[in-house]
Design a protein around this motif. Sequence first.
Motif, short mmCIF file in Angstrom:
data_model
loop_
_atom_site.label_atom_id
_atom_site.label_comp_id
_atom_site.label_asym_id
_atom_site.label_seq_id
_atom_site.Cartn_x
_atom_site.Cartn_y
_atom_site.Cartn_z
N ILE A 51 -2.70 -13.47 -5.17
CA ILE A 51 -3.48 -13.84 -6.36
C ILE A 51 -2.63 -14.61 -7.34
O ILE A 51 -3.05 -15.60 -7.95
CB ILE A 51 -4.07 -12.57 -7.01
N ALA A 52 -1.37 -14.16 -7.53
CA ALA A 52 -0.48 -14.83 -8.47
C ALA A 52 -0.15 -16.24 -8.01
O ALA A 52 0.06 -17.14 -8.83
CB ALA A 52 0.80 -14.02 -8.64
N ALA A 53 -0.10 -16.46 -6.70
CA ALA A 53 0.25 -17.78 -6.17
C ALA A 53 -0.94 -18.71 -6.05
O ALA A 53 -0.78 -19.90 -5.79
CB ALA A 53 0.91 -17.63 -4.79
N THR A 54 -2.15 -18.20 -6.26
CA THR A 54 -3.36 -19.02 -6.13
C THR A 54 -3.68 -19.70 -7.45
O THR A 54 -3.78 -19.03 -8.48
CB THR A 54 -4.55 -18.16 -5.69
N ASP A 68 -0.29 0.87 2.55
CA ASP A 68 -1.22 0.56 1.46
C ASP A 68 -0.48 -0.11 0.30
O ASP A 68 -0.99 -1.06 -0.30
CB ASP A 68 -1.90 1.86 0.98
N GLU A 69 0.72 0.38 -0.02
CA GLU A 69 1.50 -0.24 -1.09
C GLU A 69 1.88 -1.67 -0.74
O GLU A 69 1.79 -2.57 -1.58
CB GLU A 69 2.76 0.59 -1.35
N ASP A 70 2.29 -1.90 0.51
CA ASP A 70 2.65 -3.26 0.94
C ASP A 70 1.44 -4.17 0.90
O ASP A 70 1.54 -5.35 0.52
CB ASP A 70 3.23 -3.23 2.36
N LEU A 71 0.27 -3.66 1.30
CA LEU A 71 -0.95 -4.46 1.28
C LEU A 71 -1.34 -4.85 -0.14
O LEU A 71 -1.69 -6.01 -0.41
CB LEU A 71 -2.08 -3.68 1.96
N ARG A 72 -1.26 -3.88 -1.06
CA ARG A 72 -1.59 -4.18 -2.46
C ARG A 72 -0.60 -5.19 -3.05
O ARG A 72 -0.99 -6.08 -3.82
CB ARG A 72 -1.58 -2.89 -3.28
N ARG A 73 0.68 -5.04 -2.69
CA ARG A 73 1.68 -5.98 -3.20
C ARG A 73 1.43 -7.38 -2.67
O ARG A 73 1.53 -8.36 -3.41
CB ARG A 73 3.08 -5.51 -2.79
#
Length: 242
Positions: free
Chosen positions: A123-126, A112-117
């Motif tokens: 999002i930051a790269a979009t 879950d942590e890896d998925l959120r990261r």
Amino acid sequence: MSISEEFQANIEALPNIIQRKYALLRDLDKSLQEIQKQNEQHCEQEIDDMKRGIKSGSITPNSSLLKFTDDAVDEQKHAIRIADEKVELAVQAYDLVDTHIQQLDQYLKKFDEDLRRAERDAIAATPPTHYMNVKAGRSGKTSNRGRKKTCVAAANVSVVSPSGTGATTAANPSMELDLPVDPNEPTYCFCNQVSYGEMVACDNPDCKIEWFHYGCVGLKEQPKGKWYCSDCVGSQRRRKVR
């Protein structure tokens, strides 16, 4: 080997391990039942011998001979050892399953942590996306009057001005007034501000203001059918009175 591969290998081996332990438990239980039955028959026989000895007078009631033989006692001790082994096997099976459950919880938490990261990085790269959804109104008009416009009111999202000049502004109404405004940008609405957020056009072709911010005219969503501003509604009522 990755964490997921290692966990998958361990979980795949778990059923076979549990099955072997349960098979051993069944074997121990079968042996225990046989020994208990044998010891029960042995003890019953010795009790009958004691009763006959007391009746014949060869054994007194308080004699030291009134006790089970060493063979009967050994059978009872052996039965206790088998029962202890069964308990130990059951505890091992429980601990094994519990350990895998804890590993699964840790793996799911890390996943879950890896998925959120990954989502945050994506999002930051979009780059910011431009959205505009315009509903056509009266036909045959070259101006934007008669069109109801809905914009996505989100930070860093730009919309086209209703005047069609191509000027852009932030879509977040709460930040609009704090941003520098192009002096050539047309103003609208009762508030005499530039275009921002969600706006609606008055369906009166002679409306002097033409476009209005949702918040300034008390709207929360796109009106259904024709919509007139309060000035045009008042003018229409005065004409009817005349």
